[in-house]
Write a protein that holds these residues in place. Structure first.
Motif, short mmCIF file in Angstrom:
data_model
loop_
_atom_site.label_atom_id
_atom_site.label_comp_id
_atom_site.label_asym_id
_atom_site.label_seq_id
_atom_site.Cartn_x
_atom_site.Cartn_y
_atom_site.Cartn_z
N UNK A 177 0.83 -1.19 0.00
CA UNK A 177 0.00 0.00 0.00
C UNK A 177 0.87 1.25 0.00
N UNK A 178 0.43 2.30 -0.71
CA UNK A 178 1.24 3.52 -0.78
C UNK A 178 1.12 4.35 0.49
N UNK A 179 2.13 5.16 0.72
CA UNK A 179 2.09 6.17 1.77
C UNK A 179 1.66 7.49 1.16
N UNK A 180 0.93 8.31 1.94
CA UNK A 180 0.37 9.54 1.39
C UNK A 180 0.56 10.69 2.37
N UNK A 181 0.58 11.90 1.81
CA UNK A 181 0.73 13.11 2.60
C UNK A 181 -0.08 14.22 1.94
N UNK A 182 -0.83 15.00 2.74
CA UNK A 182 -1.66 16.07 2.20
C UNK A 182 -1.32 17.39 2.88
N UNK A 183 -1.23 18.46 2.06
CA UNK A 183 -0.98 19.81 2.56
C UNK A 183 -2.09 20.73 2.08
N UNK A 184 -2.51 21.63 2.97
CA UNK A 184 -3.54 22.60 2.63
C UNK A 184 -2.99 24.02 2.52
N UNK A 185 -1.73 24.21 2.89
CA UNK A 185 -1.11 25.54 2.79
C UNK A 185 0.39 25.37 2.98
N UNK A 186 1.12 26.51 2.88
CA UNK A 186 2.55 26.49 3.14
C UNK A 186 3.41 26.12 1.95
N UNK A 187 2.83 26.03 0.74
CA UNK A 187 3.58 25.65 -0.45
C UNK A 187 3.56 26.80 -1.45
N UNK A 188 4.38 26.66 -2.50
CA UNK A 188 4.42 27.64 -3.59
C UNK A 188 3.90 26.97 -4.86
N UNK A 189 2.97 27.64 -5.53
CA UNK A 189 2.35 27.06 -6.73
C UNK A 189 2.15 28.13 -7.79
N UNK A 190 2.54 27.81 -9.01
CA UNK A 190 2.22 28.64 -10.17
C UNK A 190 1.67 27.73 -11.25
N UNK A 191 0.46 28.01 -11.69
CA UNK A 191 -0.22 27.18 -12.68
C UNK A 191 -0.81 28.11 -13.74
N UNK A 192 -0.41 27.91 -14.99
CA UNK A 192 -0.91 28.74 -16.09
C UNK A 192 -1.18 27.81 -17.27
N UNK A 193 -2.45 27.38 -17.40
CA UNK A 193 -2.83 26.40 -18.40
C UNK A 193 -3.84 27.00 -19.36
N UNK A 194 -3.73 26.62 -20.62
CA UNK A 194 -4.69 27.05 -21.64
C UNK A 194 -5.26 25.81 -22.34
N UNK A 195 -6.52 25.87 -22.75
CA UNK A 195 -7.13 24.71 -23.42
C UNK A 195 -6.51 24.48 -24.80
N UNK A 196 -6.46 23.24 -25.18
CA UNK A 196 -5.97 22.82 -26.50
C UNK A 196 -6.94 21.77 -27.02
N UNK A 197 -7.57 22.06 -28.16
CA UNK A 197 -8.57 21.14 -28.71
C UNK A 197 -7.94 19.78 -29.01
N UNK A 198 -8.68 18.66 -28.88
CA UNK A 198 -10.07 18.68 -28.43
C UNK A 198 -10.26 18.54 -26.91
N UNK A 199 -9.30 17.94 -26.21
CA UNK A 199 -9.53 17.69 -24.78
C UNK A 199 -8.22 17.72 -23.98
N UNK A 200 -7.40 18.74 -24.26
CA UNK A 200 -6.13 18.84 -23.55
C UNK A 200 -5.93 20.26 -23.01
N UNK A 201 -5.03 20.38 -22.06
CA UNK A 201 -4.57 21.68 -21.58
C UNK A 201 -3.05 21.67 -21.55
N UNK A 202 -2.47 22.81 -21.88
CA UNK A 202 -1.01 22.93 -21.98
C UNK A 202 -0.58 24.20 -21.27
N UNK A 203 0.55 24.14 -20.59
CA UNK A 203 1.06 25.35 -19.97
C UNK A 203 2.13 25.07 -18.94
N UNK A 204 2.38 26.08 -18.11
CA UNK A 204 3.45 26.02 -17.11
C UNK A 204 2.92 25.47 -15.80
N UNK A 205 3.77 24.70 -15.12
CA UNK A 205 3.41 24.12 -13.83
C UNK A 205 4.65 24.16 -12.93
N UNK A 206 4.51 24.85 -11.80
CA UNK A 206 5.62 24.95 -10.84
C UNK A 206 5.05 24.73 -9.44
#
Length: 412
Positions: A177-206
């Motif tokens: 069984x896997x081990x898991x960890x969840x965070x609700x704050x205290x992290x840094x996130x940058x997400x900039x995604x744009x739709x790409x036909x027909x069912x994809x999104x592309x962009x930056x993820x940090x």
């Protein structure tokens, strides 16, 4: 069946040739060595016809199932037959091209992380490494809401409020069984995604978690927004997923009850490892509840299809990128003035400036809901709705007119 016929024919031909070589060796060593070279085998047959004709007949019989099998294959899948006859399969196999262009520098729990699957479905962005039931390593980002258009999020460690949840899991060596960890704050996130036909999104993820968790991801990402797959611009019904079954059933109902408005309820979960499933489909036809038992079967060539489907295919739909495209939904009643209520798509497209910065709730044909502030039409004629996320930036929904079935103005 076509494969068995082809293999059976080749086996008979090979047995006939092997028998001919054995007969040649019985006649003499030099004849046997000569028959090992196929171009010299006819010489032995001409000189010793009485001895070699039985082997020739056996090999000739193999051409019958071989030709029949090739004819069946040509009628069912001509592209596959052409690929076989081109002999390109004799070359070394090319490197497998991944479905998604994921260019991330990743570390998860101090280990190298190479995600092979990526999707953003139901407001959950997931990156997964491994094909087993439990992923070797997996990251999930829960956004607390559906995403139907461009998405931009920026979160800093000091931000508070209703932020996206970050969950990482990993399967340690020797563990079931896997081990898991969840965070609700205290992290840094940058997400900039744009739709790409027909069912994809592309962009930056940090993403950077606190140092003790030894988890960072940075780069460009491509991901799926549903569990449909496409081939030559059309839905590939050979892909096993509940979204594929839903697409096949909805297409069948729309063709069977042509001219009616069909709203399909969620299908019951099915075992997609089977080649045939039986299910009871609940839907509404022009607002009237209906139920219909259906049998869906899967073939390697056609994919999933409804049994006894003899209804004609639908005509091509108008371009979704055009603001003048006629929506498939029936028009709804309009509400005049500034109060909340139903709003027709035609009025919104005709006078979009009248509803700028108004709150509205939009429902799509897939049953998804986008709620926020109407900011106008983009250059492709799509309806843009901005939705604020507490302490984590905003999400922007960009909806094609053809996929909208209901618009509701929210009271100011």
């Amino acid at each position: 069946m076509d494969t068995l016929l082809i293999l059976g024919g080749l086996l008979l031909i090979l047995c006939g040739y092997a028998w001919l070589v054995m007969l040649a060796f019985e006649r003499g060593l030099l004849w046997g060595l000569a028959c090992l070279l196929p171009p010299l085998a006819p010489v032995f047959l001409l000189r010793h016809w009485a001895r070699g004709r039985k082997a020739l007949v056996l090999g000739a019989l193999g051409f019958i199932p071989l030709v029949v099998g090739l004819a069946m294959l040509a009628s069912e899948d001509g592209a596959r037959l052409q690929a076989i006859l081109s002999m390109k399969w004799l070359n070394s196999a090319p490197a497998e091209v991944p479905e998604l262009a994921i260019a991330l520098r990743c570390e998860l729990n101090g280990q190298a992380f190479a995600p092979q699957q990526a999707e953003l479905i139901g407001g959950v962005l997931s990156l997964r490494e491994g094909e087993d039931f439990y992923a070797h390593r997996e990251l999930q980002l829960r956004l607390h809401g559906e995403v139907n258009g461009p998405l931009r999020l920026d979160v800093l460690p000091e931000d508070s409020g209703r932020l996206p949840d970050v969950e990482i899991s990993w399967l340690a060596p020797g563990h079931d069984l896997p081990e898991a960890l969840r965070l609700r704050s205290g992290y840094t996130l940058h997400l900039d995604l744009r739709p790409e036909a027909p069912n994809r999104m592309i962009g930056a993820f940090h993403l950077v978690l606190p140092a003790q968790y030894r988890t960072t991801l940075s780069g460009q990402i491509e991901l799926y927004t549903d569990r449909l797959r496409y081939r030559d611009g059309q839905v590939d019904t050979r892909y096993d997923s509940m979204d594929t079954l839903t697409y096949v059933v909805r297409d069948y109902l729309q063709r069977r009850f042509a001219g009616s408005r069909i709203d399909l309820a969620s299908l019951p979960r099915q075992d997609l490892q089977r080649h045939e499933v039986h299910l009871s489909v609940d839907f509404t036809q022009d607002g009237r509840p209906q139920s219909l038992p259906l049998t869906l079967s899967r073939s390697d060539n056609r994919g999933w299809a409804v049994g006894d489907d003899h209804y004609p295919k639908r005509a091509a739909q108008p371009s979704a990128a055009s603001p003048l495209a006629t929506p498939q939904a029936a028009p709804v009643a309009e509400t005049q003035g500034s109060a909340g209520g139903a709003l027709s798509l035609e009025r919104l497209l005709a006078t979009p400036q009248r509803y700028l910065n108004r709150g509205m709730r939009v429902t799509t044909e897939r049953g998804r809901t986008a709620e926020g502030i109407f900011t106008g039409l983009d250059q492709d004629g799509r309806i843009v709705i901005r939705h604020s996320l507490s302490g984590a930036g905003e999400a922007s929904y960009s909806l094609r007119p053809s996929e909208i079935v209901d618009i509701e103005l929210l009271a100011p």
